[in-house]
Design a protein around this motif. Structure first.
Motif, short mmCIF file in Angstrom:
data_model
loop_
_atom_site.label_atom_id
_atom_site.label_comp_id
_atom_site.label_asym_id
_atom_site.label_seq_id
_atom_site.Cartn_x
_atom_site.Cartn_y
_atom_site.Cartn_z
N TYR A 154 102.25 63.84 37.62
CA TYR A 154 103.23 63.42 37.55
C TYR A 154 103.38 62.26 38.12
CZ TYR A 154 108.79 62.57 38.11
OH TYR A 154 109.68 62.04 38.37
N PHE A 155 103.22 61.84 38.82
CA PHE A 155 103.30 59.99 39.28
C PHE A 155 102.07 59.45 38.82
CE2 PHE A 155 105.14 63.12 43.06
CZ PHE A 155 106.31 62.34 43.02
N ILE A 156 101.53 59.92 38.53
CA ILE A 156 100.10 59.28 38.00
C ILE A 156 100.47 58.43 36.83
CG2 ILE A 156 97.40 58.82 36.92
CD1 ILE A 156 97.57 58.47 39.50
N GLN A 157 101.07 60.06 35.98
CA GLN A 157 101.78 59.52 34.67
C GLN A 157 102.89 58.72 35.06
OE1 GLN A 157 100.41 60.29 31.66
NE2 GLN A 157 102.18 58.24 30.86
N LYS A 158 104.05 58.03 36.10
CA LYS A 158 105.01 57.73 36.40
C LYS A 158 104.08 55.66 36.39
CE LYS A 158 108.98 58.49 38.39
NZ LYS A 158 110.13 58.63 37.64
N ALA A 159 103.46 55.91 37.57
CA ALA A 159 102.31 54.36 37.52
C ALA A 159 101.66 53.97 36.32
CB ALA A 159 101.43 55.28 38.90
N MET A 160 101.50 55.15 35.63
CA MET A 160 101.11 53.93 34.04
C MET A 160 101.93 52.97 33.69
SD MET A 160 97.99 56.83 33.12
CE MET A 160 97.95 55.96 32.22
N ASP A 161 103.43 54.44 33.46
CA ASP A 161 104.50 53.85 32.63
C ASP A 161 105.00 52.80 33.16
OD1 ASP A 161 104.64 56.47 31.24
OD2 ASP A 161 105.90 57.15 31.76
N GLU A 162 105.09 52.36 35.06
CA GLU A 162 105.44 51.64 35.53
C GLU A 162 104.82 50.36 34.80
OE1 GLU A 162 108.58 50.46 35.93
OE2 GLU A 162 108.26 48.91 36.80
N ASN A 163 103.00 50.53 34.62
CA ASN A 163 102.20 49.12 34.13
C ASN A 163 102.56 49.02 33.52
OD1 ASN A 163 99.32 49.05 33.05
ND2 ASN A 163 99.54 47.92 34.95
N ARG A 204 105.33 49.06 31.69
CA ARG A 204 106.62 48.22 31.14
C ARG A 204 106.35 46.64 31.52
NH1 ARG A 204 110.94 47.14 33.89
NH2 ARG A 204 109.65 47.21 35.59
N ARG A 205 106.00 46.79 33.09
CA ARG A 205 105.66 45.97 33.48
C ARG A 205 105.05 44.85 32.58
NH1 ARG A 205 105.74 45.95 39.99
NH2 ARG A 205 107.57 47.35 40.17
N LYS A 251 100.78 38.56 33.88
CA LYS A 251 101.21 38.87 35.48
C LYS A 251 100.40 40.92 35.82
CE LYS A 251 104.50 38.54 39.30
NZ LYS A 251 105.34 38.08 39.34
N PHE A 252 100.85 41.33 34.29
CA PHE A 252 100.62 42.38 34.94
C PHE A 252 99.63 42.98 33.93
CE2 PHE A 252 105.04 41.65 36.03
CZ PHE A 252 105.06 42.22 37.70
N PRO A 253 98.62 43.38 34.11
CA PRO A 253 97.33 43.99 33.70
C PRO A 253 97.13 45.62 32.99
CG PRO A 253 96.69 42.60 35.41
CD PRO A 253 97.66 42.28 35.18
N VAL A 254 96.99 45.94 32.01
CA VAL A 254 97.26 47.22 31.80
C VAL A 254 95.88 47.68 32.30
CG1 VAL A 254 96.50 48.89 30.03
CG2 VAL A 254 98.11 46.96 29.24
N GLN A 255 96.50 49.09 33.63
CA GLN A 255 95.28 49.48 33.97
C GLN A 255 95.22 51.01 33.41
OE1 GLN A 255 97.61 49.20 37.90
NE2 GLN A 255 96.01 48.04 38.46
N THR A 256 94.15 51.16 33.90
CA THR A 256 93.97 52.35 32.67
C THR A 256 94.03 53.46 34.13
OG1 THR A 256 91.55 52.92 33.56
CG2 THR A 256 92.19 51.90 31.49
N ARG A 257 94.14 54.56 33.99
CA ARG A 257 94.13 56.20 35.24
C ARG A 257 93.46 55.55 35.95
NH1 ARG A 257 92.58 60.86 36.36
NH2 ARG A 257 94.72 62.21 36.68
N GLU A 258 92.28 55.64 35.40
CA GLU A 258 91.26 55.26 37.17
C GLU A 258 91.67 54.38 37.42
OE1 GLU A 258 89.99 56.08 33.28
OE2 GLU A 258 90.14 58.25 34.20
N GLU A 259 92.38 52.44 37.51
CA GLU A 259 92.11 52.17 38.11
C GLU A 259 93.14 52.26 38.48
OE1 GLU A 259 90.82 48.43 34.72
OE2 GLU A 259 92.32 49.59 34.99
N GLY A 303 108.15 53.16 39.82
CA GLY A 303 110.42 52.49 38.81
C GLY A 303 110.30 51.40 39.41
N THR A 304 111.63 51.30 39.10
CA THR A 304 112.51 49.51 39.63
C THR A 304 112.51 49.14 40.86
OG1 THR A 304 113.87 50.35 38.66
CG2 THR A 304 112.30 48.98 37.18
N ASP A 305 112.58 50.71 41.18
CA ASP A 305 113.17 50.79 42.65
C ASP A 305 112.83 50.36 43.62
OD1 ASP A 305 116.59 51.82 41.58
OD2 ASP A 305 115.19 53.82 41.95
N TRP A 306 112.79 49.55 44.93
CA TRP A 306 112.53 48.63 45.87
C TRP A 306 111.02 50.03 46.39
CZ3 TRP A 306 112.63 50.70 50.85
CH2 TRP A 306 113.39 51.80 52.10
N TYR A 307 111.78 51.36 46.50
CA TYR A 307 111.20 52.48 47.14
C TYR A 307 110.02 52.90 46.37
CZ TYR A 307 115.27 54.72 45.15
OH TYR A 307 116.55 55.70 44.71
#
Ligand SMILES: [Zn+2]
Length: 126
Positions: free
Chosen positions: A24-33, A35-36, A43-51, A65-69
């Motif tokens: 779930y969290f890896i997916q969220k990280a990929m979604d945020e990547n 979006r950016r 500034k934000f190259p696409v990152q693979t799951r492995e990266e 996500g977009t919140d500071w935390y």
């Protein structure tokens, strides 16, 4: 699923265990990547799951996500980093024993003829 002790940050700044929701969290990280990347591809190259996983294992904090935390990290990598920092701040104190050897303070033994390193304990005991 790798057990890196994945952690996610709470709005109070503390880190909580997220390993049981690893995918779930890896997916969220990929979604945020993604979006950016759409926002600023240079500034934000696409990152693979492995990266992303490799970065976490290297001790990086990754936005989910977009919140500071809104961040995840590897608890294991973070512990290793903290341990390294502690070791650098508190170098092991070395002590010269009565036997003539210099050993870390924690290894010094009290023998009847004075302080001793573990190797000389028998020799230093009457
Ligand atoms: Zn000794």
């Amino acid at each position: 699923m790798e057990n890196m002790k994945l952690q996610y940050q709470l709005s109070n700044g503390n880190w909580a265990n997220g390993q049981d929701r690893f995918e779930y969290f890896i997916q969220k990280a990929m979604d945020e990547n993604k979006r950016r990347n759409e926002f600023d591809a240079d500034k934000f190259p696409v990152q693979t799951r492995e990266e992303i996983i490799a970065q976490l294992n290297a001790g990086a904090t990754i936005a989910i996500g977009t919140d500071w935390y809104s961040e995840i990290r590897s608890g294991s990598a973070n512990e290793a980093k903290m341990e390294k920092r502690r070791a650098a701040q508190n170098p092991v104190e070395m002590v010269k024993c009565s036997c003539g050897h210099t050993v870390p303070k924690g290894s010094v033994m009290m023998a009847s003829r004075g302080t001793s390193c573990p190797d000389c304990y028998d020799k230093m005991s009457d």
